[in-house]
Design a protein around this motif. Structure first.
Motif, short mmCIF file in Angstrom:
data_model
loop_
_atom_site.label_atom_id
_atom_site.label_comp_id
_atom_site.label_asym_id
_atom_site.label_seq_id
_atom_site.Cartn_x
_atom_site.Cartn_y
_atom_site.Cartn_z
N VAL A 54 -12.33 2.43 -1.00
CA VAL A 54 -12.05 1.00 -0.91
C VAL A 54 -11.14 0.59 -2.05
O VAL A 54 -11.18 1.16 -3.14
CB VAL A 54 -13.35 0.17 -0.94
N CYS A 55 -10.27 -0.40 -1.79
CA CYS A 55 -9.49 -1.01 -2.86
C CYS A 55 -9.29 -2.48 -2.53
O CYS A 55 -9.30 -2.88 -1.36
CB CYS A 55 -8.14 -0.30 -3.06
N SER A 56 -9.13 -3.29 -3.56
CA SER A 56 -8.92 -4.72 -3.38
C SER A 56 -7.59 -4.96 -2.68
O SER A 56 -6.67 -4.14 -2.74
CB SER A 56 -8.93 -5.43 -4.74
N TYR A 57 -7.48 -6.13 -2.03
CA TYR A 57 -6.24 -6.44 -1.32
C TYR A 57 -6.02 -7.95 -1.25
O TYR A 57 -6.95 -8.71 -0.98
CB TYR A 57 -6.26 -5.87 0.10
N LEU A 58 -4.78 -8.37 -1.51
CA LEU A 58 -4.35 -9.75 -1.29
C LEU A 58 -3.00 -9.72 -0.56
O LEU A 58 -2.09 -9.00 -0.98
CB LEU A 58 -4.19 -10.50 -2.61
N PRO A 59 -2.85 -10.48 0.53
CA PRO A 59 -1.58 -10.51 1.25
C PRO A 59 -0.44 -10.96 0.35
O PRO A 59 -0.61 -11.76 -0.57
CB PRO A 59 -1.83 -11.52 2.37
N SER A 60 0.75 -10.42 0.62
CA SER A 60 1.92 -10.73 -0.20
C SER A 60 3.17 -10.62 0.66
O SER A 60 3.20 -9.90 1.66
CB SER A 60 2.00 -9.76 -1.38
N LEU A 61 4.23 -11.32 0.24
CA LEU A 61 5.51 -11.26 0.94
C LEU A 61 6.50 -10.34 0.23
O LEU A 61 7.69 -10.36 0.54
CB LEU A 61 6.13 -12.67 1.04
N VAL A 62 6.02 -9.53 -0.71
CA VAL A 62 6.90 -8.62 -1.44
C VAL A 62 7.63 -7.71 -0.47
O VAL A 62 7.04 -7.14 0.44
CB VAL A 62 6.10 -7.78 -2.45
N LYS A 63 8.95 -7.59 -0.67
CA LYS A 63 9.77 -6.70 0.16
C LYS A 63 10.25 -5.53 -0.68
O LYS A 63 10.29 -5.59 -1.90
CB LYS A 63 10.96 -7.46 0.75
N PHE A 64 10.65 -4.47 0.00
CA PHE A 64 11.10 -3.27 -0.71
C PHE A 64 12.19 -2.58 0.08
O PHE A 64 12.43 -2.90 1.23
CB PHE A 64 9.92 -2.32 -0.95
N LEU A 68 0.84 -1.19 0.00
CA LEU A 68 0.00 0.00 0.00
C LEU A 68 0.88 1.24 0.00
O LEU A 68 1.78 1.37 0.82
CB LEU A 68 -0.90 0.03 1.23
N LEU A 69 0.62 2.14 -0.94
CA LEU A 69 1.24 3.46 -0.93
C LEU A 69 0.23 4.41 -0.31
O LEU A 69 -0.82 4.68 -0.88
CB LEU A 69 1.58 3.90 -2.35
N CYS A 70 0.55 4.90 0.88
CA CYS A 70 -0.38 5.75 1.64
C CYS A 70 0.06 7.20 1.55
O CYS A 70 1.24 7.51 1.75
CB CYS A 70 -0.42 5.32 3.11
N VAL A 71 -0.89 8.07 1.27
CA VAL A 71 -0.65 9.51 1.18
C VAL A 71 -1.28 10.17 2.39
O VAL A 71 -2.46 9.97 2.67
CB VAL A 71 -1.25 10.10 -0.11
N THR A 72 -0.51 10.96 3.13
CA THR A 72 -1.03 11.59 4.33
C THR A 72 -2.00 12.72 3.99
O THR A 72 -1.99 13.26 2.88
CB THR A 72 0.10 12.14 5.21
N VAL A 102 5.22 3.60 2.10
CA VAL A 102 4.92 2.31 1.48
C VAL A 102 4.87 1.29 2.60
O VAL A 102 5.76 1.24 3.46
CB VAL A 102 5.99 1.93 0.44
N TRP A 103 3.87 0.44 2.55
CA TRP A 103 3.59 -0.40 3.72
C TRP A 103 3.06 -1.76 3.28
O TRP A 103 2.19 -1.84 2.41
CB TRP A 103 2.57 0.35 4.57
N ASN A 104 3.63 -2.82 3.82
CA ASN A 104 3.12 -4.17 3.61
C ASN A 104 2.39 -4.61 4.87
O ASN A 104 3.03 -4.96 5.87
CB ASN A 104 4.26 -5.14 3.29
N PRO A 105 1.06 -4.61 4.87
CA PRO A 105 0.31 -4.98 6.08
C PRO A 105 0.57 -6.41 6.53
O PRO A 105 0.45 -6.73 7.71
CB PRO A 105 -1.15 -4.80 5.66
N PHE A 106 0.92 -7.30 5.58
CA PHE A 106 1.10 -8.71 5.92
C PHE A 106 2.38 -8.93 6.72
O PHE A 106 2.40 -9.70 7.68
CB PHE A 106 1.14 -9.53 4.63
#
Length: 347
Positions: free
Chosen positions: A337-347, A104-108, A116-120
Motif C-alpha cells: 500500500v502507498c498513500s495517494y492524492l490525485p494530481s494534474l502533474v504532466k510528464f 505512480l512509477l510501476c515496476v513490472t 510512469v502513470w497518472n491515474p487521474f
C-alpha cells in the motif's frame, strides 16, 4: 440545454461526486469537461477536499500483481477498505509502485519494464533503459525543487559507498521530490550493524549524509516508511525478536540533510492481537492522524492455501480491527500500500 452548457459550479458539483476511476471517462464527454479535469488545479483541490469531507481517503494498493485504488473509511464502527477500481489494466503484472506528486512509477513483475502513470489523467509513459534492466535494480521517482520541477527516474546501483549496504527488501519512499531508503553499515560476519536513512536528492543528484532513526534497528527487523500529509515521514518498527511491540514515529522536520522525530505516535503490543512479526517483504502501512490509527497491510499466517491478504487497523487503548482483502496466492505477490492524492502533474 446541452451538457456542455451547464454552469461551471454545477459541473464541478457533479464531477466531485464521481469515483476517480470514472473521471477519465467523464473527460471525453465534452471539451469543457476535459479542460476542467486535465488542466484545472482548483478543481483537483476541490475534489480532494470533498473526499476529506466524506471522511474518506484513498490509497493505492497492489494485490496479486494488480494495482487498485482503494477507498478507506476508519470512522465507522467497522472500518472499511473497499476497491474503487483497478487502475492499471495494460495486461502486465506489477510488482512494485512508487508514488510521487500524484504519479505512480510501476515496476513490472519480470523487472524488465517501467511505466510512469497518472491515474487521474490517464497519462502513461513507458521508460526505456539505456541498456537492459536487471532484476536486482531498484528504482525511485522524484523531481528537482525548482519552478517547473522536472521529473526524474532513479535507477539505483549499490556502489555509492562500499562501507554501506542498502536493504533490498525494504522499500524506499519519495517525499517532497526526494527519496529515502534504509541503509546499514557493513560489518564483520556475525556482527550487527545499525540501520539509518539515506536520502537521494534529485536536485543535486546525490546522496546526503546518514540520517538517524528514533530506534536501533537491525537486519531482520520490520522497517517501513510512509508519508503523512505529503510533508512528513512516518516510520514503522517491529523488532524481529520477540517481535511483539510495534512502534510508529512521525518526523517533525525532514530534508535531504537532516531529520528530527516527534515522540512515539503509536505503540502497540502485538502479542495478544496477532502474535507474529509483520513480514519484512510486506508490512507497508499508512497513518490516519485524526483517528490516531495505523493501518498495516500484510497477510495472515498458517497453511499456504488458507492465507489471506489483510489490513490490520491499530489504534490507542488496545483498539484492533482486521479487514479481509481477499485471497493470497502462495509464492506470489506480497500486498503493498502507498498513500495517494490525485494530481494534474504532466510528464
Amino acid at each position: 440545454m446541452m451538457i456542455s452548457d451547464l454552469p461551471r459550479d454545477m459541473v464541478e458539483e457533479v464531477l466531485c461526486k464521481l469515483p476517480m476511476t470514472s473521471l477519465r471517462r467523464a473527460r471525453f464527454t465534452c471539451k469543457r469537461w476535459n479542460n476542467t479535469l486535465s488542466k484545472d488545479w482548483r478543481f483537483t483541490r476541490k475534489y480532494n477536499g470533498e473526499a476529506a469531507k466524506r471522511k474518506e481517503f484513498q490509497v493505492v494498493m497492489i494485490l496479486e500483481y494488480k494495482v487498485y485504488l482503494m477507498s478507506v473509511n476508519l470512522h465507522n464502527p467497522s472500518p472499511s477498505i473497499e476497491p474503487i477500481g483497478k487502475l492499471h489494466d495494460a495486461g502486465v503484472d506489477i510488482i512494485n509502485v512508487f508514488h510521487c506528486q500524484g504519479l505512480l512509477l510501476c515496476v513490472t513483475k519480470d523487472g524488465t519494464r517501467l511505466v510512469v502513470w497518472n491515474p487521474f489523467t490517464g497519462q502513461t509513459r513507458w521508460i526505456k533503459p539505456r541498456d537492459s534492466y536487471h532484476r536486482c535494480d531498484r528504482y525511485a521517482l522524484g523531481y528537482e525543487n525548482r519552478n517547473n520541477y522536472p521529473l526524474k527516474v532513479l535507477r539505483f546501483v549499490d556502489d555509492y559507498d562500499r562501507n554501506l549496504k542498502r536493504q533490498y527488501f525494504y522499500r524506499g519512499l519519495s517525499l517532497k521530490g526526494n527519496t529515502y531508503w534504509f541503509a546499514e553499515n557493513k560489518v564483520a560476519p556475525g556482527k550487527i550493524g545499525r540501520v539509518f536513512l539515506l536520502c537521494f536528492n534529485f536536485t543535486t543528484e546525490s546522496f546526503g549524509p546518514r540520517l538517524l532513526l528514533p530506534f536501533h534497528g537491525r537486519y531482520g527487523d520490520t522497517l517501513t516508511l510512509s508519508s503523512v500529509r505529503k510533508e512528513q515521514l512516518a516510520v514503522l518498527f517491529q523488532e524481529c525478536a520477540p517481535a511483539y511491540t510495534l512502534k510508529v514515529w512521525i518526523s517533525s522536520k525532514v530534508g535531504p540533510n537532516a531529520v528530527s522525530w516527534n515522540n512515539v505516535f503509536l505503540s502497540v503490543d502485538m502479542k495478544p492481537l496477532i502474535g507474529f512479526q509483520f513480514h519484512c517483504f510486506a508490512g507497508s502501512f499508512f497513518v490516519d492522524e485524526k483517528n490516531k490509527a495505523v493501518v498495516v497491510i500484510d497477510t495472515t499466517r498458517g497453511h499456504p492455501f488458507t492465507i489471506r491478504n489483510m489490513a490490520y487497523v491499530l489504534g490507542e487503548n488496545g483498539y484492533f480491527k482486521s479487514v479481509d482483502l481477499g485471497d493470497f496466492a502462495p509464492m506470489k505477490c506480497w500486498p503493498l500500500v502507498c498513500s495517494y492524492l490525485p494530481s494534474l502533474v504532466k510528464f
